[in-house]
Design an enzyme around this catalytic site. Structure first.
Site, PDB file in Angstrom:
ATOM      1  N   LYS A 203       0.831  -1.197   0.000  1.00  0.00           N
ATOM      2  CA  LYS A 203       0.000   0.000   0.000  1.00  0.00           C
ATOM      3  C   LYS A 203       0.875   1.260   0.000  1.00  0.00           C
ATOM      4  CE  LYS A 203      -3.649   2.284   2.606  1.00  0.00           C
ATOM      5  NZ  LYS A 203      -4.518   2.267   3.785  1.00  0.00           N
ATOM      6  N   GLU A 209      10.547  -4.838   4.371  1.00  0.00           N
ATOM      7  CA  GLU A 209      10.591  -6.247   3.966  1.00  0.00           C
ATOM      8  C   GLU A 209      10.248  -6.394   2.483  1.00  0.00           C
ATOM      9  OE1 GLU A 209       8.985  -4.933   6.549  1.00  0.00           O
ATOM     10  OE2 GLU A 209       8.731  -6.368   8.201  1.00  0.00           O
ATOM     11  N   GLY A 262      -5.089  -1.883   4.904  1.00  0.00           N
ATOM     12  CA  GLY A 262      -4.241  -2.985   4.439  1.00  0.00           C
ATOM     13  C   GLY A 262      -4.872  -4.347   4.675  1.00  0.00           C
ATOM     14  N   ARG A 263      -5.384  -4.569   5.891  1.00  0.00           N
ATOM     15  CA  ARG A 263      -5.908  -5.912   6.210  1.00  0.00           C
ATOM     16  C   ARG A 263      -7.310  -6.121   5.664  1.00  0.00           C
ATOM     17  NH1 ARG A 263      -4.676  -2.726  10.315  1.00  0.00           N
ATOM     18  NH2 ARG A 263      -6.328  -1.921  11.646  1.00  0.00           N
ATOM     19  N   GLU A 348      -4.626  -6.844  14.849  1.00  0.00           N
ATOM     20  CA  GLU A 348      -4.144  -5.530  14.407  1.00  0.00           C
ATOM     21  C   GLU A 348      -5.303  -4.526  14.449  1.00  0.00           C
ATOM     22  OE1 GLU A 348      -0.674  -5.022  11.536  1.00  0.00           O
ATOM     23  OE2 GLU A 348      -2.313  -4.354  10.279  1.00  0.00           O
ATOM     24  N   HIS A 379      -4.292 -33.059  17.539  1.00  0.00           N
ATOM     25  CA  HIS A 379      -3.103 -33.785  17.991  1.00  0.00           C
ATOM     26  C   HIS A 379      -2.029 -32.817  18.454  1.00  0.00           C
ATOM     27  CE1 HIS A 379      -4.923 -37.448  16.447  1.00  0.00           C
ATOM     28  NE2 HIS A 379      -5.386 -36.671  15.484  1.00  0.00           N
ATOM     29  N   LYS A 507       9.257  -0.758  13.961  1.00  0.00           N
ATOM     30  CA  LYS A 507       9.841  -0.412  12.651  1.00  0.00           C
ATOM     31  C   LYS A 507      10.935   0.637  12.837  1.00  0.00           C
ATOM     32  CE  LYS A 507       5.678  -0.955   9.782  1.00  0.00           C
ATOM     33  NZ  LYS A 507       4.716  -0.270   8.933  1.00  0.00           N
TER      34      LYS A 507
HETATM   35  O1  F6P Z   1       2.041  -4.649   9.782  1.00  0.00           O
HETATM   36  C1  F6P Z   1       1.813  -3.299   9.607  1.00  0.00           C
HETATM   37  C2  F6P Z   1       1.320  -2.977   8.271  1.00  0.00           C
HETATM   38  O2  F6P Z   1       1.196  -1.600   8.246  1.00  0.00           O
HETATM   39  C3  F6P Z   1      -0.011  -3.645   7.926  1.00  0.00           C
HETATM   40  O3  F6P Z   1      -1.102  -2.972   8.399  1.00  0.00           O
HETATM   41  C4  F6P Z   1       0.072  -3.692   6.455  1.00  0.00           C
HETATM   42  O4  F6P Z   1      -0.874  -4.560   5.933  1.00  0.00           O
HETATM   43  C5  F6P Z   1       1.504  -4.127   6.264  1.00  0.00           C
HETATM   44  O5  F6P Z   1       2.205  -3.397   7.241  1.00  0.00           O
HETATM   45  C6  F6P Z   1       2.079  -3.912   4.896  1.00  0.00           C
HETATM   46  O6  F6P Z   1       2.072  -2.571   4.524  1.00  0.00           O
HETATM   47  P1  F6P Z   1       2.246  -2.148   3.015  1.00  0.00           P
HETATM   48  O7  F6P Z   1       1.125  -2.732   2.237  1.00  0.00           O
HETATM   49  O8  F6P Z   1       2.217  -0.654   3.016  1.00  0.00           O
HETATM   50  O9  F6P Z   1       3.568  -2.673   2.515  1.00  0.00           O
END
Ligand code: F6P
Length: 537
Positions: A203, A209, A262-263, A348, A379, A507
């Protein structure tokens, strides 16, 4: 006392009464219990009769929903009002799954035309890739997609793919979320860059990452394809300029918007990889299922509203009975990622310690969620569910028809789902255990020793969600059910379910520590952290 405080007090009083009775006894006392607590919503059958509430308790819970203004809050959500106040945004995911020609507005601005246009672009792209009209730099058709993203840009698409993937897909879809280089290395292994699309989903297009993995994947493409590699890059972002600056051709950048959390984003172009790998028709059916749940949430009265009742059942346990953990057990291997998906969705969204006004919350908020597919979980952690010292409510999801495989095995799977819910409810009394051991002829001393070990207290609540088959419509409805349930809980608790400030500190500190691990000057840390950094440098 405000009406809301009074409703909370009534719920707590109801829960105290529930604490000292047995759920199983309620069926005899309440002949219409099963009918009243079983509902159909968008093709899903939800049974909440094995929850600890009595029918009068349910009325108290519904009063709480009314006092908290659930209906008005729902209407504000669907009207595109700024419900995410700390970020100044609406949360308008229902607009993403409405049929074409809808008229949603985000903070007053029309959005449905843009949504429809993006969906049309996704369809065109998916069709071109699948038909082979769009090829890679060497002219070969695409046979694989590597989807790079994390959190909300990963968990939804991963769940969908796992749930719906054909046994022998035309296009293989792999995922890399973690910055641990092992995950991307595994995702790329065995793939031919000339036949692979790399879809980067972020987003913000700033996530460490995701950008790290996207750079590595781009280098992997370039090593074989040179500058032609760019043809293999696709991006999905609410910051399309950043995606283009990264080198993704403008025609391969798919937008979404800041009013999509995002979620809650899998319904947008975030689902592009799935739309390509499953075919656009399957993606549209997924949207249709979620839309059907939206309609149910908007139209059904509170007393017959699945997201509302599921939220109230969870709140009855979480707040009324102080149960801080919930298990989610889909009896469907294809839904094994449902628990990780719900962890982000619920924890979240609702893992908050201050309310929407910034005041300390008046009530405990999100439960911790964990789980795995049944029967595997039986199990592993079911011992604790049956005999542990804490009561952990369980959400069971069962799918009537198998997607594939041996029908006899499917029947065994379903038998286990039903039996576990029954065992959690009724348990096994000391008297039953004694009688059984006596019938087996065990000596009295052994019976005395074994009876407490083999007794099951029961009275452990489950919700049971039965789905006819795991098709795109029902999967969409299932996910939307939990999205709205999470929202309703947020309304009851008075919190903003759409921000996530709690992920920011880690972060920021990771950026500082990284600079030190890369040789920068040592920063100011507690002794334990400083020692760890020193060892890793
Ligand atoms: O984990 C934090 C977060 O901000 C989530 O809410 C989001 O889905 C994720 O990082 C990834 O963010 P982005 O889509 O901006 O890379």
């Amino acid at each position: 006392m405000s009406q809301l405080d009074a409703a909370w007090a009534a719920l707590h009083a109801a829960a105290e009464r529930a604490r000292v009775r047995r759920i199983a006894d309620l069926f005899a006392l309440e002949p219409d219990r099963l009918a009243r607590l079983t509902l159909d919503a968008a093709g899903l059958e939800l049974d909440l009769s094995k929850q600890p509430w009595s029918l009068p308790d349910l009325e108290e819970a519904l009063d709480l929903a009314a006092a908290a203004g659930v209906e008005a809050a729902r209407d504000r959500l669907f009207a595109g009002e700024v419900v995410n106040r700390s970020e100044g945004r609406p949360a308008l995911h229902p607009a993403l799954r409405a049929p074409p020609g809808a008229d949603f507005k985000a903070a007053g601005a029309p959005v449905s035309a843009e949504v429809d246009a993006t969906r049309a672009a996704m369809r065109a792209f998916a069709d071109q890739v699948r038909s082979g009209a769009l090829t890679g730099a060497t002219g070969k058709p695409f046979r694989a997609i590597v989807h790079i993203g994390i959190g909300g840009s990963d968990l939804g698409p991963r769940l969908i793919w796992e749930a719906l993937r054909p046994l022998q897909p035309q296009i293989e879809l792999r995922f890399a979320a973690n910055v641990d280089p092992a995950e991307l290395a595994q995702a790329l292994t065995g793939l031919d860059p000339a036949e692979t699309l790399v879809v980067t989903v972020s987003k913000t297009f700033t996530t460490q990452e995701t950008l790290t993995n996207a750079e590595t994947a781009r280098a992997w493409l370039r090593a074989k394809l040179g500058q032609g590699a760019d043809r293999h890059l696709v991006a999905v972002s609410a910051a399309p300029d950043r995606a283009q600056a990264f080198g993704v051709p403008a025609g391969q950048v798919f937008a979404f918007w800041d009013w999509v959390g995002g979620r809650y984003s899998l319904w947008s172009a975030v689902g592009l990889s799935c739309a390509v790998a499953l075919g656009f028709e399957a993606f549209e059916r997924l949207l249709a299922g979620a839309h059907a749940m939206d309609r149910h949430f908007v139209e059904a009265p509170l007393a017959a509203n699945a997201p509302v009742l599921l939220a109230l059942a969870h709140v009855f346990n979480r707040n009324g009975l102080q149960r801080p953990i919930r298990a989610v057990v889909p009896y469907a291997q294809r839904l094994r990622l449902f628990a990780p998906f719900l962890q982000q969705l619920e924890m979240e969204s609702n893992g908050k310690r201050v309310d929407a006004e910034g005041r300390p919350v008046a009530h405990a908020t999100a439960a911790s969620v964990f789980g795995d597919a049944g029967t595997n979980g039986q199990h592993a952690f079911f011992q604790l569910l049956h005999q542990g010292s804490d009561i952990v409510p369980v959400d069971i999801v069962a799918v009537r028809q198998a997607s594939e495989g041996d029908p006899a095995a499917q029947t065994k799977l379903l038998a286990n789902a039903v039996a576990q819910a029954e065992a959690l409810l009724v348990g096994r009394s000391e008297a039953e255990v004694r009688a059984e051991l006596q019938a087996r002829g065990l000596p009295p001393a052994e019976i005395d020793a074994l009876t407490p070990q083999r007794t099951f207290p029961g009275n452990r609540p489950t919700s049971f969600l039965l789905i006819d088959r795991l098709d795109p419509e029902r999967l969409g409805a299932l996910i939307a059910l939990y999205e709205h349930k999470t929202f309703v809980e947020g309304v009851l608790w008075g919190i903003n379910s759409f921000d996530q400030w709690g992920v920011e500190l880690g972060k920021t500190l990771a950026t500082r520590v990284l600079a030190e691990l890369e040789g920068g000057p040592a920063g100011d840390h507690d002794p334990s952290t400083a020692a760890l950094i020193a060892r890793l440098r």
